[in-house]
Design a protein around this motif. Structure first.
Motif, mmCIF file in Angstrom:
data_model
loop_
_atom_site.group_PDB
_atom_site.id
_atom_site.type_symbol
_atom_site.label_atom_id
_atom_site.label_comp_id
_atom_site.label_asym_id
_atom_site.label_seq_id
_atom_site.Cartn_x
_atom_site.Cartn_y
_atom_site.Cartn_z
ATOM 1 N N ASP A 63 0.743 -1.262 0.003
ATOM 2 C CA ASP A 63 -0.005 -0.061 0.029
ATOM 3 C C ASP A 63 0.974 1.129 0.097
ATOM 4 N N LEU A 64 2.284 1.304 0.531
ATOM 5 C CA LEU A 64 2.939 2.335 0.596
ATOM 6 C C LEU A 64 3.523 2.734 -0.946
ATOM 7 N N GLY A 65 3.598 1.659 -1.615
ATOM 8 C CA GLY A 65 3.938 2.053 -3.142
ATOM 9 C C GLY A 65 5.293 2.668 -3.288
ATOM 10 N N ILE A 66 6.320 2.497 -2.515
ATOM 11 C CA ILE A 66 7.837 3.065 -2.763
ATOM 12 C C ILE A 66 8.681 1.900 -2.922
ATOM 13 N N PRO A 67 8.980 1.860 -4.317
ATOM 14 C CA PRO A 67 9.972 0.748 -4.867
ATOM 15 C C PRO A 67 11.098 0.521 -3.927
ATOM 16 N N GLY A 68 11.127 -0.780 -3.609
ATOM 17 C CA GLY A 68 12.390 -1.440 -2.816
ATOM 18 C C GLY A 68 12.153 -1.247 -1.147
ATOM 19 N N ILE A 69 10.839 -1.036 -0.966
ATOM 20 C CA ILE A 69 10.450 -0.936 0.531
ATOM 21 C C ILE A 69 9.565 -2.316 0.585
ATOM 22 N N TYR A 70 9.963 -3.099 1.687
ATOM 23 C CA TYR A 70 9.322 -4.223 1.953
ATOM 24 C C TYR A 70 9.136 -4.452 3.588
ATOM 25 N N LEU A 71 8.135 -4.990 3.990
ATOM 26 C CA LEU A 71 7.728 -5.218 5.414
ATOM 27 C C LEU A 71 7.230 -6.491 5.643
ATOM 28 N N VAL A 72 7.660 -7.248 6.608
ATOM 29 C CA VAL A 72 7.306 -8.491 7.078
ATOM 30 C C VAL A 72 6.671 -8.259 8.393
ATOM 31 N N HIS A 73 5.419 -8.690 8.830
ATOM 32 C CA HIS A 73 4.708 -8.531 10.136
ATOM 33 C C HIS A 73 5.303 -9.978 10.858
ATOM 34 N N ASP A 74 5.402 -9.713 12.276
ATOM 35 C CA ASP A 74 5.613 -11.037 13.038
ATOM 36 C C ASP A 74 6.992 -11.997 12.301
ATOM 37 N N PHE A 75 8.190 -11.024 11.965
ATOM 38 C CA PHE A 75 9.279 -11.789 11.717
ATOM 39 C C PHE A 75 9.863 -12.478 12.865
ATOM 40 N N ILE A 76 9.611 -12.103 13.851
ATOM 41 C CA ILE A 76 10.079 -12.975 15.168
ATOM 42 C C ILE A 76 9.039 -13.143 16.061
ATOM 43 N N THR A 77 9.102 -14.088 16.849
ATOM 44 C CA THR A 77 7.970 -14.538 17.904
ATOM 45 C C THR A 77 8.257 -13.453 19.287
ATOM 46 N N VAL A 78 7.159 -13.480 20.107
ATOM 47 C CA VAL A 78 7.294 -12.795 21.315
ATOM 48 C C VAL A 78 8.469 -13.161 22.107
ATOM 49 N N GLU A 79 8.497 -14.682 22.196
ATOM 50 C CA GLU A 79 9.527 -15.128 23.101
ATOM 51 C C GLU A 79 11.108 -14.709 22.516
ATOM 52 N N GLU A 80 11.160 -14.685 21.140
ATOM 53 C CA GLU A 80 12.587 -14.208 20.564
ATOM 54 C C GLU A 80 12.716 -12.679 20.731
ATOM 55 N N GLU A 81 11.531 -11.971 20.912
ATOM 56 C CA GLU A 81 11.849 -10.498 21.001
ATOM 57 C C GLU A 81 12.099 -10.194 22.472
ATOM 58 N N LYS A 82 11.685 -11.053 23.454
ATOM 59 C CA LYS A 82 12.038 -10.981 24.741
ATOM 60 C C LYS A 82 13.373 -11.409 25.056
ATOM 61 N N ARG A 83 13.711 -12.360 24.323
ATOM 62 C CA ARG A 83 15.387 -12.694 24.169
ATOM 63 C C ARG A 83 16.244 -11.636 23.974
ATOM 64 N N LEU A 84 15.959 -11.195 22.787
ATOM 65 C CA LEU A 84 16.770 -10.215 21.976
ATOM 66 C C LEU A 84 16.928 -8.910 23.194
ATOM 67 N N LEU A 85 15.896 -8.395 23.714
ATOM 68 C CA LEU A 85 16.015 -7.228 24.565
ATOM 69 C C LEU A 85 16.578 -7.646 25.689
ATOM 70 N N ALA A 86 16.514 -8.842 26.406
ATOM 71 C CA ALA A 86 17.325 -9.293 27.616
ATOM 72 C C ALA A 86 18.909 -9.077 27.196
ATOM 73 N N GLU A 87 19.179 -9.538 25.998
ATOM 74 C CA GLU A 87 20.460 -9.564 25.524
ATOM 75 C C GLU A 87 21.179 -8.288 25.410
ATOM 76 N N VAL A 88 20.552 -7.393 24.823
ATOM 77 C CA VAL A 88 21.200 -5.980 24.677
ATOM 78 C C VAL A 88 20.846 -5.439 25.962
ATOM 79 N N ASP A 89 19.923 -5.582 26.763
ATOM 80 C CA ASP A 89 20.009 -4.861 28.100
ATOM 81 C C ASP A 89 21.118 -5.322 28.883
ATOM 82 N N ASN A 90 21.444 -6.372 28.791
ATOM 83 C CA ASN A 90 22.668 -6.834 29.730
ATOM 84 C C ASN A 90 23.999 -6.462 28.990
ATOM 85 N N ARG A 91 24.117 -5.630 28.175
ATOM 86 C CA ARG A 91 25.406 -5.092 27.763
ATOM 87 C C ARG A 91 25.368 -3.630 27.866
ATOM 88 N N GLN A 92 26.415 -3.130 27.673
ATOM 89 C CA GLN A 92 26.682 -1.741 27.772
ATOM 90 C C GLN A 92 26.178 -1.020 26.492
#
Length: 409
Positions: free
Chosen positions: A118-147
């Motif tokens: 619907d955006l109509g810009i060549p080269g722009i792509y979007l995928v919903h739910d690319f990761i799961t909720v659990e994967e999201e939690k793990r990612l955030l925990a990893e970066v929050d444990n780093r500086q």
């Protein structure tokens, strides 16, 4: 069904007067129930006119009926009781009320796309739910444990290569090491992302993690052509946002002085004649910018706490964390979008004559005083100002009449 934040909220306190809308907790995509399944389960009590995400957690929804009595029947049958049509899940239900629409400036009320098609810009792509909720939690925990490294309004982390904000580039000779193992699964998924064509073998080797507090956005910019290859991936976590894009007609965009491809939203040097589009980025979605969308469209996120989408107001969460994956470029960029390309100086130098702005703008005494110094005294007449943008040297010089300079001494 609408998966964005809705304008509904639950009744608070002891007040729980019947309405056609139900706030349903322990129910949603994050606990294995699709919006269609929820609509079907509640539909046996009456006509369901909408199912909306109540927040970004994916565990609370708003179910809207066309009649109050249908909502009452569903409330009586399902509140704190197992629902056979939803696998015996026990949901906690309250009646929901419609929040007043927050006022927003008229110039930001424009269509916001939910899909890249619907955006109509060549080269722009979007995928919903690319990761799961659990994967999201793990990612955030990893970066929050780093500086984190603190910038003026947000915090960042760099992996692979450090992004140098002063030059909007990277030092390709100084590698920080391989990307961390906690993003290995994401890098593998990227290889099958739509829009890559025959370039699936290009591995991302630079990662920037940005944490945006509520209300903080991103200034309009194009990622430096000479720094990174064509494909730029951005994973949204923790909260949603609206990303806007703007494209200037050929010859109307001037390189700013601060950075070759970064501008201020309200810069007076820029043409007001541009195409503007926007897309909603929900949590756990992955955005790909490539081709024209990567090389020729400025992208940005407005600095505000509430995003208007049509007649709705979407309140941002307390934080949004983005993971931006890029490939450091080897050699110069040879893209066809020469107006924005720092790897093709001969083309940019050719445009210097076109982009030098020579406008005799009458500036009032008050505006000149505010702009330069509170101690400047300007006479009661106007002064024409000629502004020159010298692209190669990144110098902005303001030339005014000699009699004005007398006031500076």
């Amino acid at each position: 069904m609408n998966m964005m934040n809705s304008r509904f909220s639950r009744h608070t306190g002891l007040k729980n007067e019947p309405t056609p809308n139900l706030f349903v907790a322990n129910c949603g995509p994050a606990v294995g129930m699709s919006f269609d399944n929820i609509e079907s389960a509640f539909g046996i009590f009456g006509k369901v006119v909408g199912v909306h995400a109540a927040d970004e957690t994916g565990t609370r929804v708003i179910v809207c009926f066309s009649e109050v009595n249908a909502a009452q029947a569903a409330f009586k049958a399902l509140n704190s009781l197992p629902c056979a049509d939803l696998g015996g899940r026990i949901m906690h239900i309250r009646y929901s009320v419609l929040r007043p629409l927050q006022k927003v400036h008229k110039d930001v009320l424009f269509p916001v796309s939910l899909l890249a098609s619907d955006l109509g810009i060549p080269g722009i792509y979007l995928v919903h739910d690319f990761i799961t909720v659990e994967e999201e939690k793990r990612l955030l925990a990893e970066v929050d444990n780093r500086q984190w490294r603190s910038l003026s309004k947000r915090r960042v982390q760099h992996y692979g290569y450090e992004f140098l904000y002063e030059t909007r580039n990277v030092d390709s000779k100084h590698c920080l090491g391989e990307l961390p193992s906690f993003v290995s699964n994401i890098l593998q998924k990227i290889l099958s992302f739509p829009g890559l064509g025959g370039d699936q073998n290009k591995e991302m080797d630079q990662l920037t993690v940005n944490e945006y507090p509520c209300g903080v956005g991103l200034s309009p910019h194009i990622d430096t052509h000479s720094a990174f290859d064509e494909f730029i991936f951005s994973l949204s976590t923790a909260g949603p946002c609206i990303m806007e894009f703007r494209r200037y007609p050929e010859g109307t965009w001037c390189h700013p002085t601060a950075s070759v491809n970064e501008i201020h939203e309200d810069s007076p040097l820029l043409s007001s004649n541009f195409t503007r589009k926007a897309i909603f980025l929900p949590p756990r979605s992955m955005l790909l910018m490539s081709g024209e969308g990567r090389y020729a469209w400025h992208h940005y996120i407005r600095h505000r706490k509430v995003d208007p989408v049509g007649e709705k107001a979407i309140r941002r969460s307390s934080r949004r964390v983005s993971f931006t994956f890029r490939k450091v470029r080897e050699g110069p960029c040879c893209c066809p979008y020469k107006q924005y390309c720092d790897s093709q100086p001969e083309c940019r130098n050719q445009q210097v004559k076109q982009n030098i702005v020579q406008s005799s703008l009458p500036l009032k005494r008050s505006s000149l005083s505010n702009r330069y110094s509170p101690n400047i005294k300007v006479s009661n007449h106007d002064y024409p100002v000629t502004t020159c943008v010298l692209i190669g040297l990144k110098i902005r010089c303001t030339i005014m009449k000699a009699d004005f300079y007398n006031h500076l001494s």
